[in-house]
Design a protein around this motif. Structure first.
Motif, PDB file in Angstrom:
ATOM      1  N   LEU A 123      -0.100   4.048   2.766  1.00 38.04           N
ATOM      2  CA  LEU A 123       0.203   3.754   4.040  1.00 38.04           C
ATOM      3  C   LEU A 123       1.754   3.632   4.014  1.00 38.04           C
ATOM      4  N   LEU A 159       3.793  -4.872   6.051  1.00 34.55           N
ATOM      5  CA  LEU A 159       2.612  -4.528   5.288  1.00 34.55           C
ATOM      6  C   LEU A 159       2.329  -5.722   4.171  1.00 34.55           C
ATOM      7  N   ASP A 213       2.794   7.341   4.460  1.00 32.50           N
ATOM      8  CA  ASP A 213       2.430   7.728   6.071  1.00 32.50           C
ATOM      9  C   ASP A 213       3.376   6.982   7.207  1.00 32.50           C
ATOM     10  N   ASP A 235       0.850  -1.291  -0.003  1.00 34.62           N
ATOM     11  CA  ASP A 235      -0.058   0.121   0.016  1.00 34.62           C
ATOM     12  C   ASP A 235       0.914   1.294   0.017  1.00 34.62           C
TER      13      ASP A 235
END
Length: 215
Positions: free
Chosen positions: A175, A215, A178, A172
């Motif tokens: 993500l 992830l 971030d 992702d």
């Protein structure tokens, strides 16, 4: 507005004795050294007095030019700041290439932390964030500059880690961005910690690398 000195070739025949038209006396080429002096003055003025109190007069005074020189290039202080903030996104940061995910993150954090701790940046960014709450144009330009500047580098770090098999393919991206950019930005810009704890960047790089691999 950029004024260019031009010549008129319409109607001029090869070998003709007709004299060339000269540029109007009022025309001017914008000198790059003056433009750069104005840009530098804007950052200094923003850091010193903030956006709300910043004026074209103050910028011109710091740059050692007349107000006309500023208005030739930007029609207002808003357009001037929007132009400079937007340019930050184009410049971006150099993509680290250490050979490991953790090494790339550590180098990125070192460069970013130095930039965010710079006295000018530490004053300008919070001030523009406050102004962005009242001005959608500044909000859009600031988001573009902060996001795109980090997004391009973060994407490069993740892509390199994918090629090395350090993270799974197709993680992702939102993500990942971030996780990479959030913690240091929070500490340096939001809570404005004057000094990072010893070993903070090394520990942050290690923790972020572990998070990305999960992830």
């Amino acid at each position: 507005m950029l004024f260019r000195m031009t010549t008129n070739a319409d109607g001029a025949q090869k070998g003709s004795q007709q004299p060339r038209r000269r540029a109007p006396a009022g025309a001017a080429v914008l000198r790059e050294d003056v433009t750069e002096a104005i840009r530098a003055a804007v950052f200094e003025e923003l850091a010193a007095v903030g956006y709300a109190r910043m004026s074209i007069e103050g910028i011109a005074r710091r740059a050692g030019v007349g107000k006309t020189a500023v208005y030739r290039r930007w029609r207002s202080k808003l357009h001037l700041v929007l132009d400079l903030v937007s340019a930050i996104a184009v410049q971006g940061l150099p993509a680290p290439d250490t050979g490991t995910l953790e090494g790339d993150l550590r180098l990125l954090y070192e460069v970013t932390a130095r930039a965010l701790r710079h006295p000018v940046a530490s004053q300008i960014i919070p001030d523009l964030q406050a102004e962005a709450a009242r001005n959608p144009d500044i909000a859009e330009a600031l988001q573009k500059a902060l996001r795109e500047g980090q997004e391009g580098v973060a994407s490069g770090i993740v892509a390199a880690a994918e090629r090395r098999g350090e993270v799974r393919l197709g993680i992702d991206d939102e993500l990942a961005l971030d996780l990479i950019s959030g913690p240091l930005y929070w500490r340096s810009v939001v809570i404005r910690s004057p000094k990072l704890p010893k070993g903070y960047l090394e520990n942050l790089a290690r923790a972020t690398a572990v998070a990305l691999k999960a992830l």
